[in-house]
Design a protein around this motif. Structure first.
Motif, PDB file in Angstrom:
ATOM      1  N   GLN A  96       1.279  -1.323   0.086  1.00 19.67           N
ATOM      2  CA  GLN A  96       0.017   0.219  -0.128  1.00 19.67           C
ATOM      3  C   GLN A  96       1.161   1.410  -0.062  1.00 19.67           C
ATOM      4  O   GLN A  96       0.570   2.490  -0.734  1.00 19.67           O
ATOM      5  N   GLU A 144       3.797   1.822  -1.093  1.00 15.96           N
ATOM      6  CA  GLU A 144       4.254   2.426  -2.522  1.00 15.96           C
ATOM      7  C   GLU A 144       3.549   2.080  -3.952  1.00 15.96           C
ATOM      8  O   GLU A 144       4.401   1.569  -4.808  1.00 15.96           O
ATOM      9  N   PHE A 145       2.512   1.742  -3.444  1.00 22.89           N
ATOM     10  CA  PHE A 145       0.853   1.387  -4.667  1.00 22.89           C
ATOM     11  C   PHE A 145       1.580   2.337  -5.766  1.00 22.89           C
ATOM     12  O   PHE A 145       1.489   1.754  -6.778  1.00 22.89           O
ATOM     13  N   ARG A 146       1.850   4.065  -5.636  1.00 24.94           N
ATOM     14  CA  ARG A 146       1.318   4.860  -6.434  1.00 24.94           C
ATOM     15  C   ARG A 146       3.269   5.832  -6.871  1.00 24.94           C
ATOM     16  O   ARG A 146       3.430   5.754  -7.473  1.00 24.94           O
TER      17      ARG A 146
END
Lengths: 361, 361
Positions: A24, A26-28
């Motif tokens: 979560q 490093e999701f973007r």
């Protein structure tokens, strides 16, 4: 819904909390690239590093010898039911299948489309009304392979030994047991597993195959199912399911941090013992699997008064214990307790079961 | 790395920013369940609602008639190269394939394993050194189907019309154009697309198939590739790639909010015009695709002085314009500008190209 939830789903199943937190976060923004790992080309150096690390970590965890290829494919375990037959049946086109339940039966259905399948009964003689698993069969020495499913998730039946098949390669559908304890990979010709229980999200299948079994695929094998072609292309003949592969890699790193498969095996045995011991000591709950064949991963149990099933599920959910309903084919309850389930979750379940039993005795 | 990045990857490609924001926010707590959508059983009511909404939104966006089934499968576009042939070749086992590049060629390779494939040249007569796409062929009226790829991502070639095939069903690999503009689904017997360009992450393929084409699959078709079996089971014969399906559903809702496919078509044409017009007016860059056949989705361009390629890529990346390297088979540059790429990204690319040209003229 309780804030802290223990999810006993049989699959897709819960993933380790630490893995989900990292994913979560490093999701973007993966590797400080300002894009998601799922937005990277599979041919980019960043993704290739993810893919290679996942393979190496899996090799380390399972001590996979160099003469085995590791493939990351699509199509789940059921896709491999067909792919195993297409790749391994070879010229004689016959194989022996040990059947112990729903999954090994379904594997037979796919193989029968492609060759001659002999079905071998996976159960032994009845003892005290319960059937242990068979340990020997009248095997065909000219069969291309022997196939079995070490753990049947629906009935909660598991082999705690590896069948002896002599010189005939043993193929195992380890979808629900892979990475749950140490195994000796050299006992197997091929191991495969859908990811959605002990590896990662659904949409990924891992195949571990001995090199000498490659290069005999049927001519009509789709290239995405062709093990030799996939091995040659590092599982990238086509675009792989990159996000699932990345998450699998995070799970492998998490397993290493937990102490590897020896530690996981101890933990999983302790979790299973906790629940089975409680059920066996109870007059309120039961489990009808022979003690030698009880699964560590999927633990079915029945309320002796089945009219209380709905109340049990409803109150369990309110207590943050979710997805305990048994498989639609058999009913009752089932707690799936793969690697990601901490012993605290099993203890919470036992505590709830005990409270429910006392309230409804 | 710049904080704001425009990602021109050909696939896996960028996803809409709003979709990624929502997915990150609810990554570990979907529907207030305290678990991830990827940790839900595919048979749970929560996931079935996700799956059904995604199908309905896709039907709404593309105005898919009721006599077409919509399938959510694994194996990507390349898996469909085989699945199309297995499901549709039927008794005569012959089909016509229009070939215009890498992807249509690869589709031929898979179909040739299963039947008799006639290869038809997709290009027309040379005009001013450039080859437009052919608009008619000597088709076999007894072929099971005609297959083509409306957009070839490697060379940036695209059909801006639909081939006429009379009563023979037309099959289209729309992996790189699906949802980029309105189309008339009734002109096609079957449409398929790998998800990783205009739909979602890799690991998912969407198939839209006219019902009367089902039920003629070869007996050896793996069940995960059997369209009729998958249609009957709402694409859940086996565990589907649930997280990719969920993200596809978020993309479909995003497309509806953008105004649907008419609005996307206008936007995509404006994006393509902006970049092609700049390249055509430039002495520094070039594009050698016939104007009638230029892709809206994948825009290749070449620096006339190729010795500047590395400097161009390096400086572009520093400016936050990433994944511009052309396909490994053809070299040069390529900007993939699928639905998720805003026109601001294309404008930023043109601005950078202009600055780079002036500095290096």
């Amino acid at each position: 819904m309780a804030n802290m939830v223990y999810n006993f789903s049989a699959g897709p199943a819960m993933l380790p909390v630490e893995v989900m937190q990292q994913a979560q976060a490093e999701f973007r923004n993966f590797n400080d690239l300002s894009v998601s790992v799922m937005e990277l080309s599979h041919r980019s150096s960043d993704f290739i590093a993810v893919a290679a690390a996942a393979e190496q970590d899996l090799r380390d965890l399972m001590q996979i010898p160099d003469n085995y290829k590791v493939l990351f494919l699509q199509g789940g375990g059921r896709g491999q039911f067909a792919a195993v037959a297409m790749n391994l049946l070879g010229k004689n086109a016959k194989a022996d299948y040990i059947v112990t339940g729903q999954w090994s039966k379904s594997a037979v259905e796919e193989a029968e489309k492609l060759g001659t399948v002999r079905v071998l009964d996976g159960f032994g003689e009845v003892e005290n009304g319960l059937r242990p698993l068979a340990s020997s069969w009248d095997l065909d020495p000219t069969a291309a392979y022997v196939h079995y499913c070490p753990n049947e998730t629906v009935d909660g039946i598991e082999y705690h030994f590896v069948p002896k098949t002599g010189s005939v390669p043993l193929v195992a559908d380890m979808s629900s047991t892979i990475l749950s304890r140490p195994i000796d990979v050299t006992q197997f010709g091929l191991i495969y597993a859908g990811a959605q229980k002990n590896i990662g999200p659904s949409g990924l299948a891992v195949v571990i195959v001995r090199e000498d079994l490659l290069d005999q695929a049927f001519a009509h094998t789709p290239v995405i199912m062709d093990y030799a072609a996939m091995a040659k292309a590092d599982s990238m003949v086509n675009t792989p399911p990159t996000y699932a592969w990345y998450l699998a890699g995070l799970v492998f790193k998490w397993l290493k941090r937990q102490g590897g498969l020896t530690a996981m095996g101890e933990r999983n045995k302790a979790k299973a013992d906790l629940l089975y011991n409680y059920v066996d000591a109870s007059n309120f709950y039961g489990n009808n699997v022979h003690p030698d064949a009880r699964s560590w991963m999927n633990i079915p149990f029945q309320l002796k008064d089945e009219s209380l099933n709905s109340a049990f599920l409803k109150e369990a959910e309110a207590a943050g214990l979710v997805a305990l309903q048994g498989h639609r084919l058999v009913g009752g309850m089932r707690a799936s307790v793969y690697n990601a389930m901490p012993i605290e979750g099993v203890q919470a379940l036992v505590d709830f079961m005990d409270k429910f039993a006392k309230q409804n005795a």
